[in-house]
Design a protein around this motif. Structure first.
Motif, PDB file in Angstrom:
ATOM      1  N   UNK A   3       0.833  -1.203   0.000  1.00  0.00           N
ATOM      2  CA  UNK A   3       0.000   0.000   0.000  1.00  0.00           C
ATOM      3  C   UNK A   3       0.871   1.257   0.000  1.00  0.00           C
ATOM      4  N   UNK A   4       1.973   1.232   0.751  1.00  0.00           N
ATOM      5  CA  UNK A   4       2.867   2.391   0.764  1.00  0.00           C
ATOM      6  C   UNK A   4       3.494   2.617  -0.608  1.00  0.00           C
ATOM      7  N   UNK A   5       3.810   1.533  -1.303  1.00  0.00           N
ATOM      8  CA  UNK A   5       4.369   1.649  -2.656  1.00  0.00           C
ATOM      9  C   UNK A   5       3.354   2.300  -3.596  1.00  0.00           C
ATOM     10  N   UNK A   6       2.095   1.913  -3.443  1.00  0.00           N
ATOM     11  CA  UNK A   6       1.017   2.481  -4.262  1.00  0.00           C
ATOM     12  C   UNK A   6       0.841   3.978  -3.957  1.00  0.00           C
ATOM     13  N   UNK A   7       0.872   4.326  -2.658  1.00  0.00           N
ATOM     14  CA  UNK A   7       0.733   5.731  -2.250  1.00  0.00           C
ATOM     15  C   UNK A   7       1.908   6.550  -2.782  1.00  0.00           C
ATOM     16  N   UNK A   8       3.112   5.953  -2.740  1.00  0.00           N
ATOM     17  CA  UNK A   8       4.312   6.624  -3.266  1.00  0.00           C
ATOM     18  C   UNK A   8       4.120   6.975  -4.736  1.00  0.00           C
ATOM     19  N   UNK A   9       3.603   6.020  -5.511  1.00  0.00           N
ATOM     20  CA  UNK A   9       3.376   6.261  -6.944  1.00  0.00           C
ATOM     21  C   UNK A   9       2.333   7.355  -7.158  1.00  0.00           C
ATOM     22  N   UNK A  10       1.245   7.286  -6.379  1.00  0.00           N
ATOM     23  CA  UNK A  10       0.129   8.219  -6.580  1.00  0.00           C
ATOM     24  C   UNK A  10       0.441   9.639  -6.103  1.00  0.00           C
ATOM     25  N   UNK A  11       1.090   9.749  -4.927  1.00  0.00           N
ATOM     26  CA  UNK A  11       1.279  11.068  -4.322  1.00  0.00           C
ATOM     27  C   UNK A  11       2.665  11.660  -4.524  1.00  0.00           C
ATOM     28  N   UNK A  12       3.648  10.791  -4.821  1.00  0.00           N
ATOM     29  CA  UNK A  12       5.027  11.286  -4.890  1.00  0.00           C
ATOM     30  C   UNK A  12       5.741  10.889  -6.180  1.00  0.00           C
ATOM     31  N   UNK A  13       4.966  10.393  -7.152  1.00  0.00           N
ATOM     32  CA  UNK A  13       5.571  10.047  -8.442  1.00  0.00           C
ATOM     33  C   UNK A  13       6.686   9.030  -8.338  1.00  0.00           C
ATOM     34  N   UNK A  14       6.608   8.174  -7.307  1.00  0.00           N
ATOM     35  CA  UNK A  14       7.618   7.132  -7.143  1.00  0.00           C
ATOM     36  C   UNK A  14       8.906   7.589  -6.489  1.00  0.00           C
ATOM     37  N   UNK A  15       8.963   8.862  -6.085  1.00  0.00           N
ATOM     38  CA  UNK A  15      10.178   9.398  -5.442  1.00  0.00           C
ATOM     39  C   UNK A  15      10.283   8.914  -3.991  1.00  0.00           C
ATOM     40  N   UNK A  16      11.471   9.079  -3.400  1.00  0.00           N
ATOM     41  CA  UNK A  16      11.706   8.658  -2.010  1.00  0.00           C
ATOM     42  C   UNK A  16      10.868   9.495  -1.041  1.00  0.00           C
ATOM     43  N   UNK A  17      10.159   8.810  -0.137  1.00  0.00           N
ATOM     44  CA  UNK A  17       9.215   9.478   0.776  1.00  0.00           C
ATOM     45  C   UNK A  17       9.682   9.334   2.231  1.00  0.00           C
ATOM     46  N   UNK A  18       9.476  10.407   3.032  1.00  0.00           N
ATOM     47  CA  UNK A  18       9.652  10.324   4.488  1.00  0.00           C
ATOM     48  C   UNK A  18       8.263  10.057   5.072  1.00  0.00           C
ATOM     49  N   UNK A  19       8.064   8.843   5.614  1.00  0.00           N
ATOM     50  CA  UNK A  19       6.750   8.442   6.118  1.00  0.00           C
ATOM     51  C   UNK A  19       6.544   8.881   7.558  1.00  0.00           C
ATOM     52  N   UNK A  20       5.321   9.251   7.885  1.00  0.00           N
ATOM     53  CA  UNK A  20       4.973   9.616   9.251  1.00  0.00           C
ATOM     54  C   UNK A  20       3.542   9.158   9.547  1.00  0.00           C
ATOM     55  N   UNK A  21       3.218   9.139  10.835  1.00  0.00           N
ATOM     56  CA  UNK A  21       1.829   8.972  11.280  1.00  0.00           C
ATOM     57  C   UNK A  21       1.467  10.246  12.047  1.00  0.00           C
ATOM     58  N   UNK A  22       0.201  10.466  12.401  1.00  0.00           N
ATOM     59  CA  UNK A  22      -0.167  11.678  13.141  1.00  0.00           C
ATOM     60  C   UNK A  22       0.677  11.926  14.395  1.00  0.00           C
TER      61      UNK A  22
END
Length: 217
Positions: free
Chosen positions: A114-133
């Motif tokens: 799911x994180x890989x899918x979100x990366x593609x959708x929201x960040x164009x596949x670029x490296x993401x810094x993940x967080x929770x609330x």
């Protein structure tokens, strides 16, 4: 088999307290025993272990069934004792203690695929810094001791920006009520921050998985 958590204690990292308290409010997590360690202790593993052991000991005074809500691979990295893992600690806590199977708090909200899918959708596949609330709410504890130089060293290489896996609607409220604080946080990181609204279904299933194992013991 019942999905009730009555008689089962939950011991968790305080970073995940917003989600667990929401599940308690909704009635899914119907336990009367909810214990938290201080948010951000992944940076101080000796204190993490001490607080975790203390909270499990408190929980065991109330019940003989405990679920620990801590990640395995990334929440406990001991440079002084590389072979010591979160799993070692859990096993040393005795019978009736299980840990949910996830690598860190982000993985508890959205799995790897799911994180890989979100990366593609929201960040164009670029490296993401993940967080929770919790990484937003408890910023000064989670990033305790971080100065601007350390922030500059860590965040900007995440060209996909920061994505908050928000299963509780926290970010909409935060950006509405504290827009200046939100913008200052982004400035400090040097990357944009966006929310990925979701749900707590994965966290629920991870908790139920360990509850069922405890029920069979």
């Amino acid at each position: 088999m019942s999905d009730s958590f009555k008689g089962i204690a939950i011991v968790a990292c305080g970073t995940l307290s917003p989600e667990l308290k929401r599940l308690q409010e909704e009635g899914f997590l119907d336990t009367e025993y909810l214990y938290f360690t201080k948010p951000g202790l992944h940076q101080n593993v000796q204190e993490l272990e001490k607080q975790l052991r203390n909270q499990v000991a408190k929980a065991k005074e109330k019940t003989d069934k405990v679920i620990v809500v801590y990640g395995g691979k990334f929440c406990y990295v001991n440079a002084d004792e590389p072979t010591k893992t979160m799993q070692n600690i859990i096993e040393s806590l005795g019978d009736g203690v299980k840990r949910i199977q996830a690598t860190h708090c982000m993985d508890m909200i959205a799995g790897e695929e799911e994180r890989a899918q979100i990366t593609d959708e929201l960040a164009g596949g670029e490296l993401v810094w993940w967080m929770t609330p919790g990484w937003v709410k408890f910023r000064h504890q989670v990033f305790d001791g971080w100065d601007q130089a350390l922030a500059n060293e860590n965040f900007p290489r995440h060209s996909g920006g920061a994505i908050v896996l928000d299963g509780i609607g926290f970010m909409d409220e935060y950006m509405t009520e504290k827009p200046e604080e939100f913008l200052e946080y982004c400035d400090w990181m040097g990357i944009p921050m966006q929310s990925n609204p979701g749900n707590l279904d994965r966290l629920k299933s991870l908790l139920l998985e360990q509850k069922q194992l405890l029920d069979h013991e």
